[in-house]
Design a protein around this motif. Sequence first.
Motif, PDB file in Angstrom:
ATOM      1  N   LEU A  89       0.828  -1.200   0.000  1.00  0.00           N
ATOM      2  CA  LEU A  89       0.000   0.000   0.000  1.00  0.00           C
ATOM      3  C   LEU A  89       0.870   1.260   0.000  1.00  0.00           C
ATOM      4  O   LEU A  89       0.590   2.227  -0.715  1.00  0.00           O
ATOM      5  N   LEU A  90       1.941   1.255   0.792  1.00  0.00           N
ATOM      6  CA  LEU A  90       2.899   2.356   0.782  1.00  0.00           C
ATOM      7  C   LEU A  90       3.484   2.546  -0.615  1.00  0.00           C
ATOM      8  O   LEU A  90       3.565   3.668  -1.134  1.00  0.00           O
ATOM      9  N   ASN A  91       3.901   1.449  -1.201  1.00  0.00           N
ATOM     10  CA  ASN A  91       4.503   1.493  -2.531  1.00  0.00           C
ATOM     11  C   ASN A  91       3.540   2.072  -3.557  1.00  0.00           C
ATOM     12  O   ASN A  91       3.895   2.953  -4.347  1.00  0.00           O
ATOM     13  N   PHE A  92       2.289   1.601  -3.539  1.00  0.00           N
ATOM     14  CA  PHE A  92       1.293   2.075  -4.496  1.00  0.00           C
ATOM     15  C   PHE A  92       0.971   3.548  -4.282  1.00  0.00           C
ATOM     16  O   PHE A  92       0.927   4.337  -5.232  1.00  0.00           O
ATOM     17  N   ALA A  93       0.739   3.925  -3.023  1.00  0.00           N
ATOM     18  CA  ALA A  93       0.321   5.300  -2.730  1.00  0.00           C
ATOM     19  C   ALA A  93       1.395   6.308  -3.109  1.00  0.00           C
ATOM     20  O   ALA A  93       1.119   7.331  -3.758  1.00  0.00           O
ATOM     21  N   LEU A  94       2.640   6.036  -2.736  1.00  0.00           N
ATOM     22  CA  LEU A  94       3.715   6.985  -2.994  1.00  0.00           C
ATOM     23  C   LEU A  94       4.132   7.002  -4.464  1.00  0.00           C
ATOM     24  O   LEU A  94       4.720   7.968  -4.941  1.00  0.00           O
ATOM     25  N   THR A  95       3.785   5.946  -5.192  1.00  0.00           N
ATOM     26  CA  THR A  95       4.143   5.864  -6.608  1.00  0.00           C
ATOM     27  C   THR A  95       3.076   6.449  -7.515  1.00  0.00           C
ATOM     28  O   THR A  95       3.374   7.181  -8.454  1.00  0.00           O
ATOM     29  N   GLU A  96       1.803   6.129  -7.211  1.00  0.00           N
ATOM     30  CA  GLU A  96       0.766   6.356  -8.215  1.00  0.00           C
ATOM     31  C   GLU A  96      -0.337   7.329  -7.807  1.00  0.00           C
ATOM     32  O   GLU A  96      -1.204   7.633  -8.628  1.00  0.00           O
ATOM     33  N   VAL A  97      -0.354   7.795  -6.571  1.00  0.00           N
ATOM     34  CA  VAL A  97      -1.408   8.724  -6.149  1.00  0.00           C
ATOM     35  C   VAL A  97      -0.829  10.142  -6.175  1.00  0.00           C
ATOM     36  O   VAL A  97      -0.165  10.577  -5.234  1.00  0.00           O
ATOM     37  N   SER A  98      -1.101  10.839  -7.252  1.00  0.00           N
ATOM     38  CA  SER A  98      -0.457  12.137  -7.491  1.00  0.00           C
ATOM     39  C   SER A  98      -0.936  13.224  -6.530  1.00  0.00           C
ATOM     40  O   SER A  98      -0.207  14.170  -6.242  1.00  0.00           O
ATOM     41  N   CYS A  99      -2.166  13.125  -6.041  1.00  0.00           N
ATOM     42  CA  CYS A  99      -2.718  14.173  -5.172  1.00  0.00           C
ATOM     43  C   CYS A  99      -2.382  13.961  -3.696  1.00  0.00           C
ATOM     44  O   CYS A  99      -2.792  14.736  -2.839  1.00  0.00           O
ATOM     45  N   LEU A 100      -1.612  12.926  -3.395  1.00  0.00           N
ATOM     46  CA  LEU A 100      -1.302  12.583  -2.014  1.00  0.00           C
ATOM     47  C   LEU A 100      -0.402  13.641  -1.372  1.00  0.00           C
ATOM     48  O   LEU A 100       0.639  14.012  -1.913  1.00  0.00           O
ATOM     49  N   ARG A 101      -0.810  14.116  -0.195  1.00  0.00           N
ATOM     50  CA  ARG A 101      -0.009  15.099   0.547  1.00  0.00           C
ATOM     51  C   ARG A 101       0.839  14.415   1.621  1.00  0.00           C
ATOM     52  O   ARG A 101       2.028  14.703   1.749  1.00  0.00           O
ATOM     53  N   THR A 102       0.206  13.539   2.404  1.00  0.00           N
ATOM     54  CA  THR A 102       0.924  12.898   3.510  1.00  0.00           C
ATOM     55  C   THR A 102       0.569  11.417   3.617  1.00  0.00           C
ATOM     56  O   THR A 102      -0.566  11.010   3.346  1.00  0.00           O
ATOM     57  N   VAL A 103       1.572  10.626   4.030  1.00  0.00           N
ATOM     58  CA  VAL A 103       1.369   9.229   4.411  1.00  0.00           C
ATOM     59  C   VAL A 103       2.015   9.041   5.780  1.00  0.00           C
ATOM     60  O   VAL A 103       3.217   9.288   5.938  1.00  0.00           O
ATOM     61  N   LYS A 104       1.207   8.654   6.757  1.00  0.00           N
ATOM     62  CA  LYS A 104       1.722   8.449   8.106  1.00  0.00           C
ATOM     63  C   LYS A 104       1.561   6.987   8.498  1.00  0.00           C
ATOM     64  O   LYS A 104       0.465   6.432   8.382  1.00  0.00           O
ATOM     65  N   LEU A 105       2.642   6.380   8.961  1.00  0.00           N
ATOM     66  CA  LEU A 105       2.590   5.020   9.504  1.00  0.00           C
ATOM     67  C   LEU A 105       2.793   5.100  11.007  1.00  0.00           C
ATOM     68  O   LEU A 105       3.829   5.580  11.474  1.00  0.00           O
ATOM     69  N   ILE A 106       1.812   4.659  11.778  1.00  0.00           N
ATOM     70  CA  ILE A 106       1.917   4.581  13.233  1.00  0.00           C
ATOM     71  C   ILE A 106       2.035   3.097  13.567  1.00  0.00           C
ATOM     72  O   ILE A 106       1.079   2.334  13.403  1.00  0.00           O
ATOM     73  N   PHE A 107       3.248   2.709  13.992  1.00  0.00           N
ATOM     74  CA  PHE A 107       3.620   1.300  14.066  1.00  0.00           C
ATOM     75  C   PHE A 107       3.762   0.893  15.541  1.00  0.00           C
ATOM     76  O   PHE A 107       4.667   1.342  16.236  1.00  0.00           O
ATOM     77  N   PHE A 108       2.837   0.030  15.991  1.00  0.00           N
ATOM     78  CA  PHE A 108       2.802  -0.421  17.380  1.00  0.00           C
ATOM     79  C   PHE A 108       3.537  -1.761  17.523  1.00  0.00           C
ATOM     80  O   PHE A 108       3.265  -2.697  16.763  1.00  0.00           O
ATOM     81  N   ASN A 109       4.450  -1.856  18.493  1.00  0.00           N
ATOM     82  CA  ASN A 109       5.152  -3.100  18.791  1.00  0.00           C
ATOM     83  C   ASN A 109       5.377  -3.192  20.292  1.00  0.00           C
ATOM     84  O   ASN A 109       5.185  -2.215  21.030  1.00  0.00           O
ATOM     85  N   LYS A 110       5.812  -4.364  20.741  1.00  0.00           N
ATOM     86  CA  LYS A 110       6.147  -4.524  22.160  1.00  0.00           C
ATOM     87  C   LYS A 110       7.501  -3.893  22.470  1.00  0.00           C
ATOM     88  O   LYS A 110       7.630  -3.079  23.367  1.00  0.00           O
ATOM     89  N   THR A 111       8.539  -4.313  21.731  1.00  0.00           N
ATOM     90  CA  THR A 111       9.898  -3.853  22.000  1.00  0.00           C
ATOM     91  C   THR A 111      10.560  -3.351  20.719  1.00  0.00           C
ATOM     92  O   THR A 111      10.045  -3.575  19.609  1.00  0.00           O
ATOM     93  N   GLU A 112      11.730  -2.725  20.866  1.00  0.00           N
ATOM     94  CA  GLU A 112      12.481  -2.258  19.698  1.00  0.00           C
ATOM     95  C   GLU A 112      12.856  -3.420  18.788  1.00  0.00           C
ATOM     96  O   GLU A 112      12.874  -3.287  17.563  1.00  0.00           O
ATOM     97  N   ASP A 113      13.193  -4.557  19.391  1.00  0.00           N
ATOM     98  CA  ASP A 113      13.624  -5.716  18.607  1.00  0.00           C
ATOM     99  C   ASP A 113      12.499  -6.284  17.744  1.00  0.00           C
ATOM    100  O   ASP A 113      12.752  -7.076  16.829  1.00  0.00           O
ATOM    101  N   ASP A 114      11.251  -5.910  18.042  1.00  0.00           N
ATOM    102  CA  ASP A 114      10.109  -6.431  17.278  1.00  0.00           C
ATOM    103  C   ASP A 114       9.806  -5.601  16.032  1.00  0.00           C
ATOM    104  O   ASP A 114       8.990  -6.026  15.197  1.00  0.00           O
ATOM    105  N   ILE A 115      10.405  -4.434  15.892  1.00  0.00           N
ATOM    106  CA  ILE A 115      10.045  -3.532  14.787  1.00  0.00           C
ATOM    107  C   ILE A 115      10.546  -4.093  13.461  1.00  0.00           C
ATOM    108  O   ILE A 115      11.746  -4.313  13.268  1.00  0.00           O
ATOM    109  N   LEU A 116       9.638  -4.317  12.540  1.00  0.00           N
ATOM    110  CA  LEU A 116       9.959  -4.868  11.225  1.00  0.00           C
ATOM    111  C   LEU A 116      10.475  -3.767  10.296  1.00  0.00           C
ATOM    112  O   LEU A 116       9.885  -2.691  10.220  1.00  0.00           O
ATOM    113  N   TRP A 117      11.551  -4.030   9.613  1.00  0.00           N
ATOM    114  CA  TRP A 117      12.118  -3.131   8.588  1.00  0.00           C
ATOM    115  C   TRP A 117      12.289  -1.709   9.119  1.00  0.00           C
ATOM    116  O   TRP A 117      12.032  -0.734   8.399  1.00  0.00           O
ATOM    117  N   ARG A 118      12.749  -1.589  10.358  1.00  0.00           N
ATOM    118  CA  ARG A 118      12.883  -0.264  10.962  1.00  0.00           C
ATOM    119  C   ARG A 118      13.813   0.639  10.147  1.00  0.00           C
ATOM    120  O   ARG A 118      13.478   1.805   9.862  1.00  0.00           O
TER     121      ARG A 118
END
Length: 522
Positions: free
Chosen positions: A409-438
């Motif tokens: 979805l990130l890839n599609f939105a940032l590539t093909e949605v020309s009117c897009l102003r902002t994309v925010k990802l709020i990523f919830f995890n237990k610990t720092e070691d759990d964060i995917l692709w940080r």
Amino acid sequence: QVPLKPGRSLMDWIRLTKSGKDLTGLKGRLVEVTEDELAKHNKKEDCWICIRGFVYNVTPYMEYHPGGEDELMKAAGTDGTDLFDQVHRWVNYESMLKECLVGRMAVKPVAAPKAQCYFIDCLLFVGMVPEKKVQASSAKDLTPRLKFKYVLICPKKLYFFLLLYFLFYSYDWFQTDCLITVVIYTKQKDMNAELVIVDCQDKRLRGEIIMDDYSYLVEVDLDHAVSEEVAVNIAEKIGKVEIILKKKDNIHWKMLGQPWGCHNTFIKRTDRELFYRKCRLVSKTEVTHDTKLFCLMLPKGTHLRVPTGQHVYLKQNITGTEAVKPYTPVLPFLPLDFQEASHHDGVHIYLMIKIYSCGLFTQALDHLQIGDYISVSNPEGNFKKSQVQALEDLILLAGGTGFTPMVKLLNFALTEVSCLRTVKLIFFNKTEDDILWRNQLEQLALKDERFEVQFILSQPTKNWVGKQGKISSSLLSEFVKRSRKDSKVLVCICGPTPFTEQGIQCLKDLGYSQEEIHAFTA
């Protein structure tokens, strides 16, 4: 899902079904069940449920059900088919509950509805059975015909069926000395590779064309053998799809082949059985301490592109019982340059999967060796790219591996949605070691000024300087904001069921409408 008591795992259930214990209470007898009889068994200690005409005593399964007893009780003493299909159509209940089978539902006589007869002789009609042989006798007579005389149909539905007939699909086939070409005419503008699914294995050809919630299917046992490779050509503007097969022997075919039961039909996708093909594991790499990226290779005879926001099902046989789980494919990495649309090879499917120490299914996945095979289904899901194409703000709420649908979805939105102003990802995890692709996410935030990522931990160490907590209205109010008043916004959310349910309620409390919220579920 709900926490299960110790000794109530999937493996424990499999052991119980193989123990020889009488789980139906009928000492091996199968009975015919009336509606009145079914309705009597509507308590937790005596619970029967009907699914697709078969009745199961699910009383012994209550404590093993991952969704909890209350979910099963919603269908107690009734026909639970619709509820089952809404929640988890993909589950192989026949295998899971085979030792709980009570018998069939008794057939109830039904008065015939008022209808009118129409004489129809057409090239294609929805849901009708084709001739037994699909053949082309000459170059001038290539179009398959459906032959029948009388159709009972309610007058109100006639317009709908005729509309589909005039607007929808037909197919031809023709041959050269070395090739067989099946041509499907969809009359559908903007046809693309994601809407075409083709499988050719062991002389069985299956081609499915997607149109919103419906699909058209060509499915035959080919008259002769063909090579493994299949070519698919798509004329996007006119909606023509060509499936090109290479003959193993340069002989003239008298017919395309013998049709399967659903050949030449146009029906709702949810009314079709899930189709699986075996894919080979080609790599398995660590993402975090408990999450791995699996790369699966499609068979040579398969054309399949998983659309953004959709998932597939993996199917494994675990100690004689079929087990199925949904996973959302991701990209092999997070692209940092969104100036041009990404092009992928179309041969591999990448799945980011958390391995649970007590998870029977994920442990079996983790024990797969490179070169082993696993069954992968056709894509499913109700997310549509059109939900994003006119947006100004896209907000993504992810809990743990609920991050996976956000990748494409990130890839599609940032590539093909020309009117897009902002994309925010709020990523919830237990610990720092759990964060995917940080690291990749942080690099993307530096690279593209439209993108912002916020990591929130529920069990941080004392060195963590970022936000901490669990999903709540007060926490979301800090980050879930429009770039300007009345901007077009979509908030997508994915994670464990309690996370998703609470997140949706928080968003509504903050004033977001149902149309501005999309929850990824399977």
